[in-house]
Design a protein around this motif. Structure first.
Motif, mmCIF file in Angstrom:
data_model
loop_
_atom_site.group_PDB
_atom_site.id
_atom_site.type_symbol
_atom_site.label_atom_id
_atom_site.label_comp_id
_atom_site.label_asym_id
_atom_site.label_seq_id
_atom_site.Cartn_x
_atom_site.Cartn_y
_atom_site.Cartn_z
ATOM 1 N N VAL A 1 -56.616 -31.164 -54.711
ATOM 2 C CA VAL A 1 -57.917 -31.240 -55.368
ATOM 3 C C VAL A 1 -58.094 -30.096 -56.366
ATOM 4 C CG1 VAL A 1 -60.396 -31.449 -55.002
ATOM 5 C CG2 VAL A 1 -58.828 -32.183 -53.205
ATOM 6 N N GLU A 2 -58.460 -30.486 -57.594
ATOM 7 C CA GLU A 2 -58.724 -29.492 -58.651
ATOM 8 C C GLU A 2 -59.735 -28.458 -58.159
ATOM 9 O OE1 GLU A 2 -59.671 -31.231 -62.434
ATOM 10 O OE2 GLU A 2 -59.920 -29.284 -63.376
ATOM 11 N N ALA A 3 -59.510 -27.219 -58.468
ATOM 12 C CA ALA A 3 -58.328 -26.694 -59.106
ATOM 13 C C ALA A 3 -57.405 -26.007 -58.102
ATOM 14 C CB ALA A 3 -58.730 -25.657 -60.171
ATOM 15 N N VAL B 1 -54.914 -31.977 -49.641
ATOM 16 C CA VAL B 1 -54.759 -30.517 -49.548
ATOM 17 C C VAL B 1 -55.778 -29.808 -50.429
ATOM 18 C CG1 VAL B 1 -53.221 -28.568 -50.070
ATOM 19 C CG2 VAL B 1 -52.293 -30.622 -48.978
ATOM 20 N N ASP B 2 -56.403 -28.786 -49.864
ATOM 21 C CA ASP B 2 -57.278 -27.907 -50.652
ATOM 22 C C ASP B 2 -57.182 -26.495 -50.083
ATOM 23 O OD1 ASP B 2 -59.031 -27.181 -52.652
ATOM 24 O OD2 ASP B 2 -60.584 -28.602 -52.095
ATOM 25 N N ASP B 3 -57.704 -25.534 -50.857
ATOM 26 C CA ASP B 3 -57.656 -24.160 -50.356
ATOM 27 C C ASP B 3 -58.686 -23.936 -49.263
ATOM 28 O OD1 ASP B 3 -59.788 -24.332 -52.240
ATOM 29 O OD2 ASP B 3 -59.742 -22.169 -52.553
ATOM 30 N N LEU B 4 -59.874 -24.571 -49.427
ATOM 31 C CA LEU B 4 -60.990 -24.226 -48.552
ATOM 32 C C LEU B 4 -61.842 -25.442 -48.235
ATOM 33 C CD1 LEU B 4 -63.059 -21.074 -48.598
ATOM 34 C CD2 LEU B 4 -64.328 -23.139 -49.089
ATOM 35 N N LEU B 5 -62.245 -25.541 -46.979
ATOM 36 C CA LEU B 5 -63.146 -26.607 -46.523
ATOM 37 C C LEU B 5 -64.492 -25.970 -46.190
ATOM 38 C CD1 LEU B 5 -63.553 -29.574 -45.546
ATOM 39 C CD2 LEU B 5 -62.666 -28.813 -43.340
ATOM 40 N N ALA B 6 -65.544 -26.453 -46.871
ATOM 41 C CA ALA B 6 -66.887 -25.920 -46.596
ATOM 42 C C ALA B 6 -67.765 -27.051 -46.066
ATOM 43 C CB ALA B 6 -67.456 -25.264 -47.851
ATOM 44 N N THR B 7 -68.546 -27.707 -46.930
ATOM 45 C CA THR B 7 -69.377 -28.827 -46.465
ATOM 46 C C THR B 7 -68.551 -30.092 -46.247
ATOM 47 O OG1 THR B 7 -69.855 -29.698 -48.669
ATOM 48 C CG2 THR B 7 -71.297 -27.947 -47.843
ATOM 49 N N GLY B 8 -67.352 -30.131 -46.847
ATOM 50 C CA GLY B 8 -66.508 -31.309 -46.748
ATOM 51 C C GLY B 8 -66.771 -32.345 -47.831
ATOM 52 N N GLY B 9 -67.724 -32.076 -48.710
ATOM 53 C CA GLY B 9 -68.073 -33.038 -49.762
ATOM 54 C C GLY B 9 -66.898 -33.350 -50.685
ATOM 55 N N THR B 10 -66.169 -32.309 -51.065
ATOM 56 C CA THR B 10 -65.028 -32.473 -51.971
ATOM 57 C C THR B 10 -63.917 -33.277 -51.298
ATOM 58 O OG1 THR B 10 -65.559 -30.323 -52.946
ATOM 59 C CG2 THR B 10 -63.336 -31.169 -53.324
ATOM 60 N N ALA B 11 -63.578 -32.901 -50.074
ATOM 61 C CA ALA B 11 -62.491 -33.580 -49.366
ATOM 62 C C ALA B 11 -62.872 -35.025 -49.037
ATOM 63 C CB ALA B 11 -62.150 -32.810 -48.080
ATOM 64 N N ARG C 1 -58.782 -34.959 -60.020
ATOM 65 C CA ARG C 1 -59.336 -34.082 -61.054
ATOM 66 C C ARG C 1 -60.814 -34.323 -61.295
ATOM 67 N NH1 ARG C 1 -55.930 -31.826 -65.812
ATOM 68 N NH2 ARG C 1 -57.580 -30.333 -65.331
ATOM 69 N N LYS C 2 -61.450 -33.338 -61.905
ATOM 70 C CA LYS C 2 -62.839 -33.472 -62.330
ATOM 71 C C LYS C 2 -62.911 -34.554 -63.422
ATOM 72 C CE LYS C 2 -63.771 -29.823 -59.752
ATOM 73 N NZ LYS C 2 -64.011 -28.408 -59.966
ATOM 74 N N PRO C 3 -64.029 -35.257 -63.531
ATOM 75 C CA PRO C 3 -64.120 -36.394 -64.465
ATOM 76 C C PRO C 3 -63.750 -36.021 -65.906
ATOM 77 C CG PRO C 3 -66.001 -36.374 -63.010
ATOM 78 C CD PRO C 3 -65.253 -35.093 -62.741
HETATM 79 C C1 PRP Z 1 -64.272 -25.080 -53.763
HETATM 80 C C2 PRP Z 1 -63.050 -25.134 -52.877
HETATM 81 C C3 PRP Z 1 -63.063 -26.561 -52.380
HETATM 82 C C4 PRP Z 1 -64.550 -26.892 -52.303
HETATM 83 C C5 PRP Z 1 -65.019 -26.850 -50.888
HETATM 84 O O1 PRP Z 1 -63.942 -25.635 -55.006
HETATM 85 O O2 PRP Z 1 -61.870 -24.862 -53.647
HETATM 86 O O3 PRP Z 1 -62.433 -27.441 -53.302
HETATM 87 O O4 PRP Z 1 -65.233 -25.892 -53.079
HETATM 88 O O5 PRP Z 1 -66.402 -27.103 -50.794
HETATM 89 P P1 PRP Z 1 -66.996 -28.341 -50.015
HETATM 90 O O6 PRP Z 1 -66.213 -28.510 -48.739
HETATM 91 O O7 PRP Z 1 -68.414 -27.909 -49.748
HETATM 92 O O8 PRP Z 1 -66.927 -29.524 -50.909
HETATM 93 P P2 PRP Z 1 -64.808 -25.462 -56.320
HETATM 94 O O9 PRP Z 1 -65.793 -26.582 -56.401
HETATM 95 O O10 PRP Z 1 -65.383 -24.080 -56.319
HETATM 96 O O11 PRP Z 1 -63.804 -25.664 -57.511
HETATM 97 P P3 PRP Z 1 -62.360 -25.032 -57.876
HETATM 98 O O12 PRP Z 1 -61.416 -25.311 -56.742
HETATM 99 O O13 PRP Z 1 -61.991 -25.801 -59.098
HETATM 100 O O14 PRP Z 1 -62.515 -23.563 -58.119
#
Ligand code: PRP
Ligand code: MG
Length: 175
Positions: A60-62, A122-132, A83-85
């Motif tokens: 997932v970008e970036a 794969v992503d660096d970080l999981l927070a709310t999970g919205g992105t994943a 990627r982002k739109p």
């Molecule tokens: C951060 C992080 C994850 C996402 C996690 O990305 O890299 O992709 O937020 O947050 P969530 O679980 O609440 O969705 P960010 O949107 O900052 O973009 P980037 O990776 O392009 O820097």
């Protein structure tokens, strides 16, 4: 190994008030800058999915690109960028998702995942999970099966892990 977790934790840099006030940013660039540590991290993030017949890794970008591409190689799988739109040149599928303020979206090439693909996100970080979760919806739209998620860091005081399904998420480090 337990020393890996300590080594990685020691190298993650906490940055106060980035990108906006009140956010404590987890900067993983010092981990990537150390070739030995980077290799151990990639290996450890791939390990739970060895033997699971992963055919495609979606990063997932970036920051998910940085870990997703080497993990794909480690698993002998292909790699596809989410990627982002507006960034991908070919025909795409799109998923919009809510952010804390406003909304954002992600896209995959429509041929990035095929019916029957077994996909690791794969992503660096999981927070709310919205992105994943949005990424998983894209994979599912294309007929792929989301086998699991591999993240370097999970913020377990937020609902991401529950949202995606506890058994599907592997995190090297939890806070
Ligand atoms: C951060 C992080 C994850 C996402 C996690 O990305 O890299 O992709 O937020 O947050 P969530 O679980 O609440 O969705 P960010 O949107 O900052 O973009 P980037 O990776 O392009 O820097
Ligand atoms: Mg990100």
């Amino acid at each position: 190994d337990s020393t890996l977790l300590e080594d990685v934790k020691a190298r993650i840099r906490d940055v106060q008030d980035f990108p906006k006030p009140g956010i404590l940013f987890k900067d993983v660039t010092p981990v990537l800058a150390d070739p030995h540590l980077f290799g151990r991290v990639v290996n450890a993030m791939a390990a739970p999915f060895r033997g699971r017949h992963i055919t495609k890794v979606v990063g997932v970008e970036a920051r998910g690109f940085l870990l997703g591409a080497p993990i794909a190689l480690a698993l002998h799988a292909g790699f596809a960028p989410a990627r982002k739109p507006g960034k991908l040149p070919w025909h795409t599928v799109t998923e919009r998702y809510a952010l804390e303020y406003g909304d954002d979206g992600l896209q995959l090439h429509e041929d990035a995942v095929a019916r029957g693909d077994r996909v690791l996100i794969v992503d660096d970080l999981l927070a709310t999970g919205g992105t994943a979760d949005a990424t998983a919806k894209l994979v599912t739209k294309l007929g792929g099966e989301v086998v699991g998620y591999s993240v370097l860091i999970s913020l377990d005081f937020l609902p991401g892990r529950e949202r995606l399904g506890r058994e599907k998420v592997c995190a090297l480090i939890s806070y």
